[in-house]
Design a protein around this motif. Structure first.
Motif, mmCIF file in Angstrom:
data_model
loop_
_atom_site.group_PDB
_atom_site.id
_atom_site.type_symbol
_atom_site.label_atom_id
_atom_site.label_comp_id
_atom_site.label_asym_id
_atom_site.label_seq_id
_atom_site.Cartn_x
_atom_site.Cartn_y
_atom_site.Cartn_z
ATOM 1 N N HIS A 504 0.897 -1.505 -0.065
ATOM 2 C CA HIS A 504 -0.719 0.055 -0.098
ATOM 3 C C HIS A 504 0.954 1.564 0.213
ATOM 4 C CE1 HIS A 504 -3.571 -1.863 1.819
ATOM 5 N NE2 HIS A 504 -3.567 -2.663 0.465
ATOM 6 N N CYS A 505 1.984 1.304 0.746
ATOM 7 C CA CYS A 505 2.704 2.690 0.863
ATOM 8 C C CYS A 505 3.438 2.841 -0.202
ATOM 9 C CB CYS A 505 4.276 1.926 1.241
ATOM 10 S SG CYS A 505 3.344 2.012 3.522
ATOM 11 N N VAL A 506 3.861 1.413 -1.286
ATOM 12 C CA VAL A 506 4.275 1.554 -2.552
ATOM 13 C C VAL A 506 3.319 2.044 -3.475
ATOM 14 C CG1 VAL A 506 5.359 0.101 -4.661
ATOM 15 C CG2 VAL A 506 5.899 -0.104 -2.109
ATOM 16 N N CYS A 507 1.868 2.173 -3.378
ATOM 17 C CA CYS A 507 0.785 1.744 -4.234
ATOM 18 C C CYS A 507 0.216 2.810 -4.219
ATOM 19 C CB CYS A 507 -0.244 0.808 -4.764
ATOM 20 S SG CYS A 507 0.510 -0.508 -4.798
ATOM 21 N N ALA A 508 1.257 3.537 -3.011
ATOM 22 C CA ALA A 508 0.682 5.254 -3.111
ATOM 23 C C ALA A 508 0.546 6.678 -4.350
ATOM 24 C CB ALA A 508 1.192 5.945 -1.755
ATOM 25 N N PRO A 509 -0.057 7.156 -4.423
ATOM 26 C CA PRO A 509 -1.898 7.502 -3.429
ATOM 27 C C PRO A 509 -3.303 6.521 -4.191
ATOM 28 C CG PRO A 509 -1.686 9.145 -5.193
ATOM 29 C CD PRO A 509 -0.099 8.143 -5.704
ATOM 30 N N PHE A 510 -2.751 5.680 -4.504
ATOM 31 C CA PHE A 510 -4.074 5.213 -5.122
ATOM 32 C C PHE A 510 -4.559 3.974 -4.604
ATOM 33 C CE2 PHE A 510 -0.874 5.407 -8.671
ATOM 34 C CZ PHE A 510 -1.834 6.777 -9.972
ATOM 35 N N HIS A 511 -4.473 3.397 -2.881
ATOM 36 C CA HIS A 511 -4.889 3.178 -1.876
ATOM 37 C C HIS A 511 -5.346 3.840 -0.765
ATOM 38 C CE1 HIS A 511 -4.353 -1.239 -2.782
ATOM 39 N NE2 HIS A 511 -3.576 -0.824 -3.721
ATOM 40 N N LYS A 512 -6.745 3.472 -0.420
ATOM 41 C CA LYS A 512 -7.200 4.301 0.434
ATOM 42 C C LYS A 512 -6.073 3.855 1.557
ATOM 43 C CE LYS A 512 -11.056 4.666 3.462
ATOM 44 N NZ LYS A 512 -12.592 4.169 4.398
ATOM 45 N N VAL A 513 -5.346 5.133 2.611
ATOM 46 C CA VAL A 513 -4.403 5.550 3.493
ATOM 47 C C VAL A 513 -5.286 4.763 5.145
ATOM 48 C CG1 VAL A 513 -2.749 6.020 4.293
ATOM 49 C CG2 VAL A 513 -2.752 6.626 2.577
ATOM 50 N N LEU A 579 -1.897 13.543 0.655
ATOM 51 C CA LEU A 579 -2.270 13.721 -0.634
ATOM 52 C C LEU A 579 -3.825 13.201 -0.670
ATOM 53 C CD1 LEU A 579 -0.277 14.716 -3.935
ATOM 54 C CD2 LEU A 579 -0.424 16.603 -1.948
ATOM 55 N N ARG A 580 -3.667 11.897 -0.473
ATOM 56 C CA ARG A 580 -4.886 10.684 -0.780
ATOM 57 C C ARG A 580 -5.458 11.204 0.164
ATOM 58 N NH1 ARG A 580 -6.557 6.121 -3.242
ATOM 59 N NH2 ARG A 580 -8.718 5.447 -2.198
ATOM 60 N N GLN A 581 -4.721 11.395 1.919
ATOM 61 C CA GLN A 581 -6.312 11.422 2.432
ATOM 62 C C GLN A 581 -6.574 13.190 2.546
ATOM 63 O OE1 GLN A 581 -3.157 10.974 5.775
ATOM 64 N NE2 GLN A 581 -4.714 9.490 6.548
ATOM 65 N N TRP A 582 -5.858 14.094 1.674
ATOM 66 C CA TRP A 582 -6.553 15.220 1.586
ATOM 67 C C TRP A 582 -8.005 14.934 0.765
ATOM 68 C CZ3 TRP A 582 -5.598 19.028 -2.340
ATOM 69 C CH2 TRP A 582 -6.427 19.919 -2.876
ATOM 70 N N TRP A 583 -7.573 14.744 -0.305
ATOM 71 C CA TRP A 583 -8.225 14.706 -1.390
ATOM 72 C C TRP A 583 -9.541 13.390 -0.267
ATOM 73 C CZ3 TRP A 583 -10.036 10.149 -3.845
ATOM 74 C CH2 TRP A 583 -10.961 10.651 -5.568
ATOM 75 N N GLU A 584 -9.453 12.816 -0.028
ATOM 76 C CA GLU A 584 -10.422 11.737 0.531
ATOM 77 C C GLU A 584 -11.169 13.165 1.315
ATOM 78 O OE1 GLU A 584 -9.578 8.335 1.502
ATOM 79 O OE2 GLU A 584 -9.592 6.895 -0.133
ATOM 80 N N ARG A 585 -10.508 13.055 2.274
ATOM 81 C CA ARG A 585 -11.456 13.917 4.245
ATOM 82 C C ARG A 585 -11.340 15.482 3.333
ATOM 83 N NH1 ARG A 585 -8.019 10.355 8.232
ATOM 84 N NH2 ARG A 585 -8.589 8.667 7.798
ATOM 85 N N LYS A 586 -10.628 15.845 2.703
ATOM 86 C CA LYS A 586 -11.125 17.685 2.596
ATOM 87 C C LYS A 586 -10.373 18.067 3.992
ATOM 88 C CE LYS A 586 -12.432 17.085 -1.168
ATOM 89 N NZ LYS A 586 -11.432 16.928 -2.509
ATOM 90 N N GLU A 587 -9.890 17.466 4.490
ATOM 91 C CA GLU A 587 -8.909 18.425 5.993
ATOM 92 C C GLU A 587 -7.937 18.977 5.485
ATOM 93 O OE1 GLU A 587 -8.261 14.857 8.165
ATOM 94 O OE2 GLU A 587 -10.056 14.144 9.015
ATOM 95 N N TYR A 588 -7.454 20.146 5.605
ATOM 96 C CA TYR A 588 -5.931 20.950 5.109
ATOM 97 C C TYR A 588 -5.073 20.296 6.221
ATOM 98 C CZ TYR A 588 -9.165 23.430 1.897
ATOM 99 O OH TYR A 588 -10.530 23.891 1.030
ATOM 100 N N GLY A 589 -5.432 19.792 6.947
ATOM 101 C CA GLY A 589 -4.427 19.317 8.279
ATOM 102 C C GLY A 589 -3.580 18.071 7.108
ATOM 103 N N GLN A 590 -4.009 17.198 6.718
ATOM 104 C CA GLN A 590 -3.008 16.396 5.906
ATOM 105 C C GLN A 590 -2.125 17.716 4.687
ATOM 106 O OE1 GLN A 590 -3.294 13.945 6.144
ATOM 107 N NE2 GLN A 590 -4.213 13.614 8.367
ATOM 108 N N ALA A 591 -2.934 18.166 4.196
ATOM 109 C CA ALA A 591 -1.754 19.488 3.406
ATOM 110 C C ALA A 591 -1.089 19.566 4.354
ATOM 111 C CB ALA A 591 -2.936 19.850 2.571
ATOM 112 N N ALA A 592 -1.693 19.669 5.072
ATOM 113 C CA ALA A 592 -0.104 20.920 5.706
ATOM 114 C C ALA A 592 0.758 19.378 6.122
ATOM 115 C CB ALA A 592 -0.596 21.572 7.213
ATOM 116 N N ASN A 593 0.192 18.664 6.781
ATOM 117 C CA ASN A 593 1.623 16.948 7.048
ATOM 118 C C ASN A 593 2.000 17.163 5.111
ATOM 119 O OD1 ASN A 593 2.590 15.748 8.186
ATOM 120 N ND2 ASN A 593 0.592 13.811 8.382
ATOM 121 N N GLY A 594 1.404 17.017 4.451
ATOM 122 C CA GLY A 594 1.875 16.807 2.987
ATOM 123 C C GLY A 594 3.598 17.552 2.968
#
Length: 748
Positions: A504-513, A579-594
């Protein structure tokens, strides 16, 4: 074991705040006892008083549990001259904020001297009981709603099963119980003894025209299709589809049954707790209050509600029929997996392997001292070529030891790590199993070191023995073979879980995190030196002359380029996951983490380029980017991942809730995090020149310090995650259901 400790040990960790506070009630009773003893010393009793008090205690002992065994229409007995309390049910209009019934206890002896503590006790007792009632009622309502969802899911599943297994079957009219041909769990139980033809007549295949499928295995291709399509897939009526539906529904039933079991245990444990505390109250005060209070407990929703018991029976019947081929023993084994038992053989072998490791370490030290290898001419050649090869296994062993320590302290402080990681029941590895694996690997590594502890080449051939020089590579191959071994040996379930998370790590961001995926990626960010050592393995054995212990890796531009890419890979995984978590949940905290991981990538690249090609401009860029990344990462560790540095919390600069009793541990951990993170920067910056230690030794020490820092981070990261689950009473994993309405928004 005292009841208080047993009560705590049997709690659902995430529901701890919803249980009755037995320890606090017990503390109040201790204050009552202290006052009564003081009063006895102030006024000595008459010669007849002790016998009367003993008789009262004896009578109270037999009446303490009567409320759970006898049923009465009233909560108090007015004929009893020892009556101490009167319990009444408050109406909902009297308590507009309450849900359902609430109870209030009137203490009839409040005029007596020292009755203040007893008034406080019953006020707290009522608050705890009402809290338990409201929580239990809310959870029961939730499982009833979930049962209705499972009913509809089973309708679609049975219809799909008939459609695939019997394509010529003609759908009958919908069942009277539902417009869509619903087949509730009650009717599933009733159909157990009926012929298959009669069961099919109760099912309507019309529901298949109104559902979408949600069980397509997630892959890079399916994710891209969902991105561009944005809709759920139509039913294709294939056997693979049916198999996936069955697997998802089976998981949903198992998790639903687990929730029902925990609710049943919650009800029983709290009833037992109220019984015990009232018995203790009667014993201390020589009153007869438990009878009236426990009658109220028995007649309340907590004891009288039978929804959970009925649902358990229906779920078991449906699961055994549809997911266990009517084999009750197999079905109950799947629904109620046995608790993991401590294996004494594991303890024995852990002791043996650690003893062997210590003996081998002593043997290595004595060999080095006896041969005076530290002064040998081949010492530098050995440290440059052979030592990094064996350091790979040292990194793995150290990381496993830190993980074993994490598990030990998580278990000690009741952090539900198995639930957070999503391990299958009774298959999670405890700290003893981790110690077994790490000690076994250390024995193999140290034995290989002794076999290859030769620093002088053969004068005749001007080379070393090929067999001994291939020992490190052989050990790597053995470890990889064990890791990817398909046979059911050496914890196959856990090895497969690790491989899936890594994939799943290798296939990021194509797998749900999920939590295990980004947790593993975070571990990899602390094993950059291990990844670079793997690169060195390829270069040394692929293009170097391992027989003469020579390599030209540092002179290759390709090697230098891959040296940068290898160090960036773990941070790139985490960046894509954010990026996957930000796209799914629309959480700006994940964008900052990225952005945090992106800043780290920039810092790693510029520092490595500076080491390879020094210059003033690149030095300024590397220094500034390193400072920004270090501050960003340190802040995120303490504030976001650990949840600390809260200015207005009950514990200054910490959190409102803490697991460790000693607050100073948190401040020590924060200081260590900063120091060890700065120490790790020395490895990345390549500041390894010291007068006494070889460059490879300094790299190894700093890499080990980073692994230790990550181990400390792991404990507090999971503690924070556990407390978030506790705050939300989140004790069950979410199992996605296989069917949804054709609008794609609402599940069946």
């Amino acid at each position: 074991m005292k009841f208080g400790k047993e009560f705590t040990s049997q709690m659902v960790p995430e529901w701890e705040g919803a249980y009755m506070n037995y320890s606090h009630l017990k503390t109040i009773l201790k204050e009552v006892l202290i006052f009564r003893r003081w009063k006895q010393k102030q006024s000595p009793p008459s010669p007849f008083t002790p016998r009367k008090r003993n008789l009262l205690k004896k009578s109270t002992f037999y009446r303490a549990f009567s409320g759970l065994t006898n049923r009465h229409s009233n909560y108090s007995n007015n004929d009893d001259e020892d009556e101490a309390i009167l319990v009444s049910e408050m109406q909902q209009q009297e308590l507009p904020s309450a849900e359902g019934e609430s109870y209030q206890t009137l203490f009839l002896r409040s005029s007596e001297e020292g009755a203040e503590n007893e008034l406080v006790f019953f006020r707290k007792l009522d608050n705890e009981f009402n809290k338990v009632i409201h929580f239990y009622r809310g959870k029961v309502e939730e499982v009833v709603v979930e049962a209705e969802d499972l009913n509809k899911q089973m309708d679609a599943f049975i219809a799909l099963q008939i459609k695939i297994n019997d394509p010529n079957f003609q759908s009958s009219s919908p069942s009277p119980s539902s417009n869509s041909g619903s087949l509730p769990l009650e009717e599933i139980q009733e159909l157990e003894g009926r012929p298959e033809r009669d069961q099919q007549k109760r099912v309507s295949l019309e529901i298949l025209n109104h559902v979408k499928i949600n069980v397509i295995p997630e892959s890079a291709l399916s994710t891209l299709k969902n991105i561009f399509d944005g809709t759920k897939s139509d039913l294709s009526f294939s056997t693979g589809e049916l198999r996936n539906v069955q697997m998802k529904l089976k998981q949903a039933f198992v998790e639903f049954h687990r929730k029902l079991r925990l609710l049943k245990s919650y009800s029983f444990l709290n009833q037992l707790g109220f019984s015990k505390i009232m018995k203790k109250y009667d014993k201390i005060t020589s009153r007869n209050a438990s009878k009236a209070y426990l009658e109220m407990v028995e007649n309340s929703y907590l004891s009288q509600s039978d929804e959970v018991a009925k649902l358990m029976e229906r779920v078991e019947a449906a699961f055994i029929k549809h997911f266990a081929n009517a084999n009750r023993r197999q079905g109950m084994r799947d629904l109620r997996p046995r608790a993991k038992r401590d294996n004494h053989r594991v303890t024995f072998f852990v002791g043996c392997f650690f003893g062997c490791s210590i003996a081998l370490i002593v043997a290595v030290i004595l060999t080095v001292h006896a041969r005076d290898l530290l002064q040998s001419e081949g010492r530098n050649q050995y440290m440059t070529n052979i030592f990094p090869l064996y350091s790979l296994f040292a990194y793995i062993v150290l990381h496993m030891l830190m993980y074993a320590a994490n598990i030990y302290f998580w278990m000690r402080y009741r952090v539900n790590y198995a639930f957070i990681f999503g391990f299958k029941p009774s298959t999670e590895l405890g700290y003893k199993e981790i110690l077994l694996l790490s000690s076994g690997l250390s024995v193999l590594t140290l034995a290989a070191v002794i076999s290859n502890l030769e620093m002088e080449m053969d004068e005749r051939t001007k080379s070393f023995q090929a067999l001994t020089e291939l020992v490190p590579l052989s050990l790597v191959i053995v470890v990889l073979l064990i890791t990817f071994c398909p046979f059911n040996i050496i914890y196959r379930t856990n090895r497969f879980f690790l491989i899936v998370c890594l994939w799943h790590c290798v296939c990021a961001p194509f797998h749900k995190v999920n939590f295990p995926d980004f947790f593993l990626a975070d571990q990899l960010t602390s094993q950059v030196q291990l990844l670079r050592t793997l690169e060195f393995y390829v270069c040394y054995y692929g293009w170097g002359d391992f027989k003469k212990r020579e390599n030209r890796c540092d002179q290759s531009d390709v090697y230098k380029t891959f040296n940068i890419l290898i160090a960036v890979i773990p941070y790139w995984f985490r960046f894509l996951q954010c990026l996957r978590q930000w796209w799914e949940r629309k959480e700006y905290g994940q964008a900052a983490n990225g952005l945090k991981y992106l800043s780290t990538i920039v810092a790693v690249v510029t520092r490595t380029i500076y080491v390879q090609r020094p210059g003033l401009a690149i030095r300024i860029i590397a220094a500034s980017s390193s400072v920004i990344a270090t501050v960003f990462n340190t802040y995120w560790d303490m504030v976001k991942d650990w949840g600390l540095l809260c200015r207005n919390s009950n514990n200054p600069w910490l959190r409102d809730k803490l697991i460790l009793p000693n607050k100073s541990v948190y401040f020590i951990a924060m200081v260590l995090n900063v120091i060890l993170r700065l120490a790790w920067m020395q490895t990345v910056l390549d500041f390894h020149e010291t007068p006494t230690l070889h460059r490879s030794t300094v790299i190894f020490i700093f890499a080990g310090l980073e692994i230790i820092r990550r181990g400390i981070w792991n404990f507090f990261r999971l503690e924070n995650e556990h407390l978030n689950n506790v705050g939300k009473f989140r004790a069950f994993k979410s199992v996605p259901l296989p069917f949804s309405y054709e609008d794609g928004d609402k599940e069946l």
